[in-house]
Write a protein that holds these residues in place. Structure first.
Motif, PDB file in Angstrom:
ATOM      1  N   THR A  42      46.552 -45.877  24.939  1.00 12.71           N
ATOM      2  CA  THR A  42      46.342 -45.135  26.176  1.00 12.71           C
ATOM      3  C   THR A  42      44.990 -45.574  26.751  1.00 12.71           C
ATOM      4  O   THR A  42      44.205 -46.208  26.048  1.00 12.71           O
ATOM      5  N   PRO A  43      44.691 -45.220  27.995  1.00 14.10           N
ATOM      6  CA  PRO A  43      43.371 -45.577  28.540  1.00 14.10           C
ATOM      7  C   PRO A  43      42.212 -44.966  27.736  1.00 14.10           C
ATOM      8  O   PRO A  43      41.126 -45.509  27.698  1.00 14.10           O
ATOM      9  N   GLU A  44      42.448 -43.852  27.087  1.00 11.72           N
ATOM     10  CA  GLU A  44      41.399 -43.182  26.313  1.00 11.72           C
ATOM     11  C   GLU A  44      41.186 -43.797  24.942  1.00 11.72           C
ATOM     12  O   GLU A  44      40.158 -43.596  24.323  1.00 11.72           O
ATOM     13  N   GLY A  45      42.190 -44.506  24.413  1.00  6.72           N
ATOM     14  CA  GLY A  45      42.078 -45.097  23.085  1.00  6.72           C
ATOM     15  C   GLY A  45      43.436 -45.363  22.476  1.00  6.72           C
ATOM     16  O   GLY A  45      44.450 -45.378  23.178  1.00  6.72           O
ATOM     17  N   THR A  46      43.454 -45.555  21.158  1.00  4.27           N
ATOM     18  CA  THR A  46      44.719 -45.844  20.476  1.00  4.27           C
ATOM     19  C   THR A  46      45.006 -44.811  19.390  1.00  4.27           C
ATOM     20  O   THR A  46      44.101 -44.323  18.720  1.00  4.27           O
ATOM     21  N   TYR A  47      46.285 -44.501  19.260  1.00  3.94           N
ATOM     22  CA  TYR A  47      46.785 -43.661  18.178  1.00  3.94           C
ATOM     23  C   TYR A  47      47.487 -44.611  17.220  1.00  3.94           C
ATOM     24  O   TYR A  47      48.417 -45.310  17.624  1.00  3.94           O
ATOM     25  N   THR A  48      47.062 -44.635  15.976  1.00  2.23           N
ATOM     26  CA  THR A  48      47.649 -45.536  14.994  1.00  2.23           C
ATOM     27  C   THR A  48      48.266 -44.724  13.871  1.00  2.23           C
ATOM     28  O   THR A  48      47.600 -43.903  13.245  1.00  2.23           O
ATOM     29  N   PHE A  49      49.548 -44.962  13.639  1.00  2.00           N
ATOM     30  CA  PHE A  49      50.258 -44.354  12.530  1.00  2.00           C
ATOM     31  C   PHE A  49      50.378 -45.436  11.461  1.00  2.00           C
ATOM     32  O   PHE A  49      51.120 -46.397  11.640  1.00  2.00           O
ATOM     33  N   ASP A  50      49.620 -45.324  10.355  1.00  2.00           N
ATOM     34  CA  ASP A  50      49.706 -46.324   9.297  1.00  2.00           C
ATOM     35  C   ASP A  50      50.948 -46.115   8.445  1.00  2.00           C
ATOM     36  O   ASP A  50      51.521 -47.063   7.938  1.00  2.00           O
ATOM     37  N   GLU A  51      51.341 -44.880   8.292  1.00  2.00           N
ATOM     38  CA  GLU A  51      52.568 -44.551   7.576  1.00  2.00           C
ATOM     39  C   GLU A  51      53.361 -43.614   8.475  1.00  2.00           C
ATOM     40  O   GLU A  51      52.857 -42.582   8.884  1.00  2.00           O
ATOM     41  N   ALA A  52      54.576 -44.004   8.789  1.00  2.00           N
ATOM     42  CA  ALA A  52      55.374 -43.167   9.686  1.00  2.00           C
ATOM     43  C   ALA A  52      56.851 -43.336   9.375  1.00  2.00           C
ATOM     44  O   ALA A  52      57.281 -44.367   8.875  1.00  2.00           O
ATOM     45  N   GLU A  53      57.580 -42.290   9.666  1.00  2.00           N
ATOM     46  CA  GLU A  53      59.032 -42.353   9.605  1.00  2.00           C
ATOM     47  C   GLU A  53      59.512 -42.402  11.049  1.00  2.00           C
ATOM     48  O   GLU A  53      59.052 -41.638  11.895  1.00  2.00           O
ATOM     49  N   VAL A  54      60.427 -43.333  11.329  1.00  2.12           N
ATOM     50  CA  VAL A  54      60.928 -43.490  12.683  1.00  2.12           C
ATOM     51  C   VAL A  54      62.442 -43.387  12.672  1.00  2.12           C
ATOM     52  O   VAL A  54      63.109 -44.012  11.849  1.00  2.12           O
ATOM     53  N   VAL A  55      62.969 -42.594  13.600  1.00  2.00           N
ATOM     54  CA  VAL A  55      64.408 -42.418  13.738  1.00  2.00           C
ATOM     55  C   VAL A  55      64.769 -42.699  15.190  1.00  2.00           C
ATOM     56  O   VAL A  55      64.125 -42.195  16.109  1.00  2.00           O
ATOM     57  N   GLY A  56      65.779 -43.537  15.390  1.00  2.00           N
ATOM     58  CA  GLY A  56      66.291 -43.797  16.723  1.00  2.00           C
ATOM     59  C   GLY A  56      67.526 -42.954  16.945  1.00  2.00           C
ATOM     60  O   GLY A  56      68.432 -42.936  16.116  1.00  2.00           O
ATOM     61  N   MET A  57      67.569 -42.215  18.046  1.00  2.00           N
ATOM     62  CA  MET A  57      68.723 -41.370  18.353  1.00  2.00           C
ATOM     63  C   MET A  57      69.306 -41.841  19.677  1.00  2.00           C
ATOM     64  O   MET A  57      68.615 -41.865  20.695  1.00  2.00           O
ATOM     65  N   THR A  58      70.568 -42.252  19.647  1.00  2.00           N
ATOM     66  CA  THR A  58      71.236 -42.731  20.854  1.00  2.00           C
ATOM     67  C   THR A  58      72.269 -41.698  21.288  1.00  2.00           C
ATOM     68  O   THR A  58      73.104 -41.268  20.499  1.00  2.00           O
ATOM     69  N   MET A  59      72.179 -41.312  22.571  1.00  2.00           N
ATOM     70  CA  MET A  59      73.131 -40.359  23.143  1.00  2.00           C
ATOM     71  C   MET A  59      73.349 -40.747  24.594  1.00  2.00           C
ATOM     72  O   MET A  59      72.385 -40.920  25.341  1.00  2.00           O
ATOM     73  N   GLN A  60      74.578 -40.911  24.977  1.00  2.00           N
ATOM     74  CA  GLN A  60      74.972 -41.293  26.329  1.00  2.00           C
ATOM     75  C   GLN A  60      74.264 -42.575  26.768  1.00  2.00           C
ATOM     76  O   GLN A  60      73.811 -42.706  27.895  1.00  2.00           O
ATOM     77  N   GLY A  61      74.142 -43.519  25.844  1.00  3.24           N
ATOM     78  CA  GLY A  61      73.581 -44.822  26.155  1.00  3.24           C
ATOM     79  C   GLY A  61      72.069 -44.888  26.221  1.00  3.24           C
ATOM     80  O   GLY A  61      71.498 -45.931  26.504  1.00  3.24           O
ATOM     81  N   VAL A  62      71.391 -43.778  25.957  1.00  5.05           N
ATOM     82  CA  VAL A  62      69.926 -43.744  25.992  1.00  5.05           C
ATOM     83  C   VAL A  62      69.421 -43.544  24.575  1.00  5.05           C
ATOM     84  O   VAL A  62      69.853 -42.638  23.874  1.00  5.05           O
ATOM     85  N   THR A  63      68.503 -44.414  24.156  1.00  5.23           N
ATOM     86  CA  THR A  63      67.931 -44.306  22.819  1.00  5.23           C
ATOM     87  C   THR A  63      66.542 -43.692  22.907  1.00  5.23           C
ATOM     88  O   THR A  63      65.709 -44.117  23.702  1.00  5.23           O
ATOM     89  N   THR A  64      66.330 -42.666  22.091  1.00  3.40           N
ATOM     90  CA  THR A  64      65.047 -41.989  21.986  1.00  3.40           C
ATOM     91  C   THR A  64      64.544 -42.184  20.566  1.00  3.40           C
ATOM     92  O   THR A  64      65.325 -42.100  19.616  1.00  3.40           O
ATOM     93  N   TYR A  65      63.237 -42.442  20.433  1.00  2.00           N
ATOM     94  CA  TYR A  65      62.664 -42.643  19.103  1.00  2.00           C
ATOM     95  C   TYR A  65      61.778 -41.466  18.748  1.00  2.00           C
ATOM     96  O   TYR A  65      60.977 -40.999  19.541  1.00  2.00           O
TER      97      TYR A  65
END
Length: 114
Positions: free
Chosen positions: A35-58
């Motif tokens: 972001t313009p203010e700085g960075t958010y860093t996730f060194d360990e994260a769980e990520v899930v992709g959810m697709t509904m009606q052709g749109v994928t949200t993470y």
């Protein structure tokens, strides 16, 4: 059990009927959000992709660390602060960095150290 006494198998079946698909992303090493203010860093994260009606949200789950952005400081600003305060180039640059590039505040900061 999930809310409403629905077991996970039933929930998956309902989601499939609604056209919803959830896929975890395996072996995620790092996620960086800038972001313009700085960075958010996730060194360990769980990520899930959810697709509904052709749109994928993470969805990202984890604890980020925040690193503030260092503003670019133009040489003209450093020269102006030096001229107004008589401070060294490094002291002027440090004051501008501390005030996130605010020339007036940097001058006041250096002037108050006299």
């Amino acid at each position: 059990m999930l809310p409403g006494n629905i077991n996970p198998k039933q929930m998956k079946a309902m989601m499939k009927k609604m056209g919803m698909q959830i896929d975890p992303i395996e072996n995620v090493e790092k996620i960086v959000i800038t972001t313009p203010e700085g960075t958010y860093t996730f060194d360990e994260a769980e990520v899930v992709g959810m697709t509904m009606q052709g749109v994928t949200t993470y969805q990202v789950t984890g604890t980020p660390r925040f690193d503030a952005a260092t503003p670019a400081i133009p040489e003209e600003d450093v020269a102006m602060v030096q001229e107004q305060t008589g401070a060294s180039e490094q002291a002027s640059r440090d004051a501008l960095a501390a005030t996130r590039g605010d020339i007036a505040e940097a001058i006041l900061r250096l002037a108050s150290h006299d």
